[in-house]
Design an enzyme around this catalytic site. Sequence first.
Site, PDB file in Angstrom:
ATOM      1  N   ASP A 161     -31.310 -63.185  11.453  1.00 26.87           N
ATOM      2  CA  ASP A 161     -30.114 -63.820  12.007  1.00 26.87           C
ATOM      3  C   ASP A 161     -30.482 -65.133  12.706  1.00 26.87           C
ATOM      4  O   ASP A 161     -31.395 -65.833  12.263  1.00 26.87           O
ATOM      5  CB  ASP A 161     -29.453 -62.836  12.978  1.00 26.87           C
ATOM      6  CG  ASP A 161     -27.952 -62.988  13.042  1.00 26.87           C
ATOM      7  OD1 ASP A 161     -27.481 -64.016  13.558  1.00 26.87           O
ATOM      8  OD2 ASP A 161     -27.245 -62.074  12.584  1.00 26.87           O
ATOM      9  N   HIS A 192     -25.004 -65.525  17.953  1.00 24.46           N
ATOM     10  CA  HIS A 192     -24.645 -64.541  16.932  1.00 24.46           C
ATOM     11  C   HIS A 192     -25.668 -63.417  16.841  1.00 24.46           C
ATOM     12  O   HIS A 192     -25.327 -62.228  16.857  1.00 24.46           O
ATOM     13  CB  HIS A 192     -24.504 -65.259  15.586  1.00 24.46           C
ATOM     14  CG  HIS A 192     -24.027 -64.416  14.465  1.00 24.46           C
ATOM     15  ND1 HIS A 192     -24.882 -63.720  13.640  1.00 24.46           N
ATOM     16  CD2 HIS A 192     -22.773 -64.164  14.008  1.00 24.46           C
ATOM     17  CE1 HIS A 192     -24.181 -63.087  12.720  1.00 24.46           C
ATOM     18  NE2 HIS A 192     -22.899 -63.332  12.924  1.00 24.46           N
ATOM     19  N   SER A 346     -19.838 -59.625  10.214  1.00 25.42           N
ATOM     20  CA  SER A 346     -21.089 -59.713  10.976  1.00 25.42           C
ATOM     21  C   SER A 346     -21.134 -58.684  12.093  1.00 25.42           C
ATOM     22  O   SER A 346     -22.198 -58.175  12.442  1.00 25.42           O
ATOM     23  CB  SER A 346     -21.242 -61.102  11.606  1.00 25.42           C
ATOM     24  OG  SER A 346     -21.771 -62.031  10.716  1.00 25.42           O
TER      25      SER A 346
END
Length: 420
Positions: A161, A192, A346
């Site tokens: 990620d 994120h 996600s």
Amino acid sequence: MGFITKAIPLALAAASVINGAEIMETRAGVQTLADKYIVVMNDGMTDKDFDSHRSWVNRTHRRRLIRRGAKAMGGMKHTYRFPTGLKGYSGHFDEQMINEISKRADVKYIERDARVQINAIEQQDNVPSWGLARVGSKEPGGTTYYYDGTAGEGSTAYVIDTGTDIQHEEFEGRATWGANFVDDMDMDCNGHGTHVSGTIGGKTFGVAKKSNVVAVKVLDCNGSGSNSGVIMGMEWATKDAQQKGADKAVANMSLGGAFSQASNDAAAAIAQGGVFLAVAAGNDNVDAADSSPASEPSICTVAASTEQDGKADFSNFGQVVDVYAPGDSITSAKPGGGSQVLSGTSMATPHVAGLGAYLIGLGKGGGPGLCDTIKQMAIDVIQNPGASTTSKLINNGSGIGFLSFPLNIYEEQWSKLFDL
């Protein structure tokens, strides 16, 4: 993520199919990277033959630069040598060099390198999360998360990620930095990856609260990266997991792009290496068969559900989807401390990776077969899941009697978790 562009003459493409490698066309709308390619070798190629091919590429590239006055290109950059499955490389080559490579009989196919991105789309402040309670209950609307006290202990989650804030209090020292394939900043400058990691292994937000988390950075501060860099991260995670015990490892990829055979092959190599891999289906409200690595059938592809057990309006769908998981307005960790709310496939995917780690902690198996276990444990509740799409929502088994042995059940009230 995409294939080699149509800018290459049709005669070149036709010749390469006859003489050696297939040169794949780029699909519409794919953001490709100029003069950058991924080359994948034939299945079963030996290390010796691969090294010989790479030496030929380097010699030929140098000769073109020196003798022919060719435009300066960087040549080979990354080499991929998964323990099982994919062998190949990526680099910066002009059209003539790609023409030479395509004529080689030992090359399986070539595709143009392309952009990939995170699959989070929304942000909302000051909202309590509901995803954990849903994973531990057979009915929506709960405020308690039931789970076994093993909580993923002994498992390791590789989060491929934007990086992870490994100092965040959520991880209690269980998070470590693994590798970086996108920039020179070993930190999560986007947020994120930390959010995803928190959903997997955070003490407050995590499905598997005692699992270890390893940050593998392949996306930059804008949440963007390349196929070639992502595949490097996938290879590193596979090798590291095998060294430490692949049957105790899960991997999470809350990212994706347009269809890419190289990305799918790399995902398959992770599964072949014995690691359970959860991947986001994507956020375009289209069939995930056209997305990668979501369309790889040997991994666990995750769509996003709402608090009311419906399909999230942004979520991709289709036959390649294995399960749904909570993905709308999910609260988890943010870099520097505290939390934030994000939505997307996600956010759904780490619920599944976390559940895989949780089951490893319970001694309920490991590796890619965990996806079948998770599907068996899932409950049939998703309303209007999309054409040819499963209606199964993940569940950890503590609330539906699936697990046939005594559990040291813990419960967490949201009022305590979030100080509401």
